[in-house]
Write a protein that holds these residues in place. Structure first.
Motif, PDB file in Angstrom:
ATOM      1  N   PRO A 154       0.839  -1.211   0.000  1.00 23.85           N
ATOM      2  CA  PRO A 154       0.000   0.000   0.000  1.00 23.85           C
ATOM      3  C   PRO A 154       0.869   1.255   0.000  1.00 23.85           C
ATOM      4  O   PRO A 154       1.839   1.350   0.735  1.00 23.85           O
ATOM      5  CB  PRO A 154      -0.784  -0.134   1.307  1.00 23.85           C
ATOM      6  N   TRP A 155       0.518   2.208  -0.823  1.00 18.27           N
ATOM      7  CA  TRP A 155       1.248   3.473  -0.818  1.00 18.27           C
ATOM      8  C   TRP A 155       0.394   4.614  -0.262  1.00 18.27           C
ATOM      9  O   TRP A 155       0.883   5.708  -0.096  1.00 18.27           O
ATOM     10  CB  TRP A 155       1.766   3.817  -2.210  1.00 18.27           C
ATOM     11  N   LEU A 156      -0.883   4.337   0.019  1.00 12.32           N
ATOM     12  CA  LEU A 156      -1.733   5.318   0.668  1.00 12.32           C
ATOM     13  C   LEU A 156      -2.399   4.674   1.866  1.00 12.32           C
ATOM     14  O   LEU A 156      -3.175   3.744   1.731  1.00 12.32           O
ATOM     15  CB  LEU A 156      -2.804   5.843  -0.291  1.00 12.32           C
ATOM     16  N   THR A 157      -2.054   5.167   3.057  1.00 14.55           N
ATOM     17  CA  THR A 157      -2.708   4.718   4.280  1.00 14.55           C
ATOM     18  C   THR A 157      -3.194   5.960   5.023  1.00 14.55           C
ATOM     19  O   THR A 157      -2.861   7.093   4.667  1.00 14.55           O
ATOM     20  CB  THR A 157      -1.732   3.934   5.178  1.00 14.55           C
ATOM     21  N   ALA A 158      -3.991   5.752   6.062  1.00 17.66           N
ATOM     22  CA  ALA A 158      -4.484   6.891   6.836  1.00 17.66           C
ATOM     23  C   ALA A 158      -3.321   7.713   7.379  1.00 17.66           C
ATOM     24  O   ALA A 158      -3.347   8.953   7.363  1.00 17.66           O
ATOM     25  CB  ALA A 158      -5.378   6.392   7.972  1.00 17.66           C
ATOM     26  N   ASN A 207       0.238  12.595   6.985  1.00 20.29           N
ATOM     27  CA  ASN A 207       1.593  13.130   7.048  1.00 20.29           C
ATOM     28  C   ASN A 207       1.885  14.157   5.956  1.00 20.29           C
ATOM     29  O   ASN A 207       2.972  14.752   5.940  1.00 20.29           O
ATOM     30  CB  ASN A 207       2.619  11.995   6.964  1.00 20.29           C
ATOM     31  N   ARG A 208       0.939  14.361   5.064  1.00 20.50           N
ATOM     32  CA  ARG A 208       1.141  15.364   4.011  1.00 20.50           C
ATOM     33  C   ARG A 208       0.700  16.768   4.451  1.00 20.50           C
ATOM     34  O   ARG A 208       0.709  17.696   3.653  1.00 20.50           O
ATOM     35  CB  ARG A 208       0.369  14.948   2.756  1.00 20.50           C
ATOM     36  N   ARG A 209       0.336  16.896   5.697  1.00 22.92           N
ATOM     37  CA  ARG A 209      -0.137  18.190   6.197  1.00 22.92           C
ATOM     38  C   ARG A 209       0.903  19.293   5.998  1.00 22.92           C
ATOM     39  O   ARG A 209       0.579  20.387   5.535  1.00 22.92           O
ATOM     40  CB  ARG A 209      -0.489  18.077   7.687  1.00 22.92           C
ATOM     41  N   GLY A 234     -10.061  12.297   2.617  1.00 24.52           N
ATOM     42  CA  GLY A 234     -10.834  12.750   3.762  1.00 24.52           C
ATOM     43  C   GLY A 234     -10.022  12.736   5.042  1.00 24.52           C
ATOM     44  O   GLY A 234     -10.244  13.565   5.943  1.00 24.52           O
ATOM     45  N   GLU A 235      -9.084  11.797   5.144  1.00 22.84           N
ATOM     46  CA  GLU A 235      -8.212  11.749   6.323  1.00 22.84           C
ATOM     47  C   GLU A 235      -7.383  13.020   6.428  1.00 22.84           C
ATOM     48  O   GLU A 235      -7.194  13.572   7.513  1.00 22.84           O
ATOM     49  CB  GLU A 235      -7.281  10.532   6.235  1.00 22.84           C
ATOM     50  N   LEU A 287      -6.388  18.434   8.734  1.00 30.89           N
ATOM     51  CA  LEU A 287      -6.176  19.871   8.541  1.00 30.89           C
ATOM     52  C   LEU A 287      -7.268  20.689   9.209  1.00 30.89           C
ATOM     53  O   LEU A 287      -7.024  21.785   9.722  1.00 30.89           O
ATOM     54  CB  LEU A 287      -6.113  20.187   7.046  1.00 30.89           C
ATOM     55  N   SER A 288      -8.495  20.146   9.221  1.00 26.84           N
ATOM     56  CA  SER A 288      -9.607  20.833   9.874  1.00 26.84           C
ATOM     57  C   SER A 288      -9.320  21.029  11.362  1.00 26.84           C
ATOM     58  O   SER A 288      -9.548  22.106  11.923  1.00 26.84           O
ATOM     59  CB  SER A 288     -10.893  20.031   9.674  1.00 26.84           C
TER      60      SER A 288
END
Length: 288
Positions: A10-14, A19-21, A45-46, A51-52
């Protein structure tokens, strides 16, 4: 499928998406939004939720289909998608079916709205619908399969079976498929097609059906999404078989569309959808 955490690599996890914030903040500089709208739930959405919380602004999630039809019951992402829908300050579903499906699964959203995707065509590609002209069952016809044939829910094999029956009747059938093309190329292919054939097992719209009509090409479809609300009954197949789809394709070629054009519902117009989004955001702002 590589976005799912049960994939071997997997290259996209929660965690990875959250961590891209910092990279998002670096890209935005000093600017911060008053509200966040996530065009889908998994996985972005994560990031929207994270960010929210970080910026102390509300966020809205949008469901187009997969998050509810597949993701909500998925063994890995189901709990996360439910959590995202229930934690969002508001949720927008592009069809009433998706909204009621989420409600029947006992998802407790704070606020839920139904706003469809808008359908609009640039003047360069917009065409009136008109009757096909040619030698019956003796000429070439181009059938557009408006999806990636590798996606199993699009049921490409059923479309091929319908095309095979048409060839047995004398037609020379060419079938064009779509993958990850720009919208302008998609519309070009809709214009040159004689019939758009949709054999999907599930759809929220589908948007390609409306766009095809705006490009002047008739549509034959399985009874998915909202096609039954604007397509003539004979072109919406409840029990799709190759024979039934082939019959409907021939009926679409034979019909005089100039006398009986398809009119899309006003609710999917750009103006109406824009008004709905404006009302939603203004209403939420007033509540705050």
């Amino acid at each position: 499928y590589i976005a799912y955490t049960d994939h071997p690599y997997p290259w996209l996890t929660a965690r990875s998406i959250r961590n891209r914030r910092r990279s998002i903040e670096k890209w935005l500089g000093d600017w911060r939004p008053e509200r966040i709208i996530a065009h889908t739930l998994w996985p972005v959405g994560e990031l929207a939720r994270s960010l929210s919380k970080r910026w102390k602004v509300p966020w809205t999630g949008v469901v187009h289909g997969h998050d509810v039809d597949v993701g909500l019951t998925h063994s890995t992402t189901g709990k996360r998608i439910r959590s995202l829908m229930e934690s969002a300050n508001s949720m927008v579903f592009v069809s009433e079916r998706l909204r009621t499906t989420a409600e029947s699964a006992e998802v407790q959203t704070k606020k839920a709205y139904t706003i469809p995707c808008h359908s609009e065509m640039d003047e360069e590609w917009a065409r009136p619908m008109k009757k096909w002209n040619g030698r019956w069952r003796r000429e070439s016809i181009d059938i557009l399969f408006p999806a990636d044939p590798r996606r199993p829910e699009k049921n490409h094999y059923l479309a091929l079976q319908a095309g095979e029956i048409l060839e047995r009747r004398g037609w020379i059938v060419g079938m064009t498929t779509l993958k990850q093309q720009p919208r302008s190329i998609v519309w070009d292919r809709m214009i040159v097609a004689d019939v758009t054939l949709i054999t999907s097992q599930r759809e929220s719209g589908p948007l390609v059906a409306r766009e095809s009509i705006l490009c002047g090409t008739p549509v034959v479809s399985t009874n998915v999404g909202d096609v039954a609300t604007y397509l003539p009954k004979e072109f919406v197949i409840d029990n799709p078989t190759p024979e039934a789809l082939a019959n409907a394709c021939e009926a679409a070629l034979e019909k005089d569309w100039q006398r009986s054009p398809v009119t899309l519902p006003q609710r999917v117009s750009s103006k109406m959808v824009s008004q709905q989004w404006s009302s939603l955001l203004q209403g939420l702002e007033e509540e705050e």
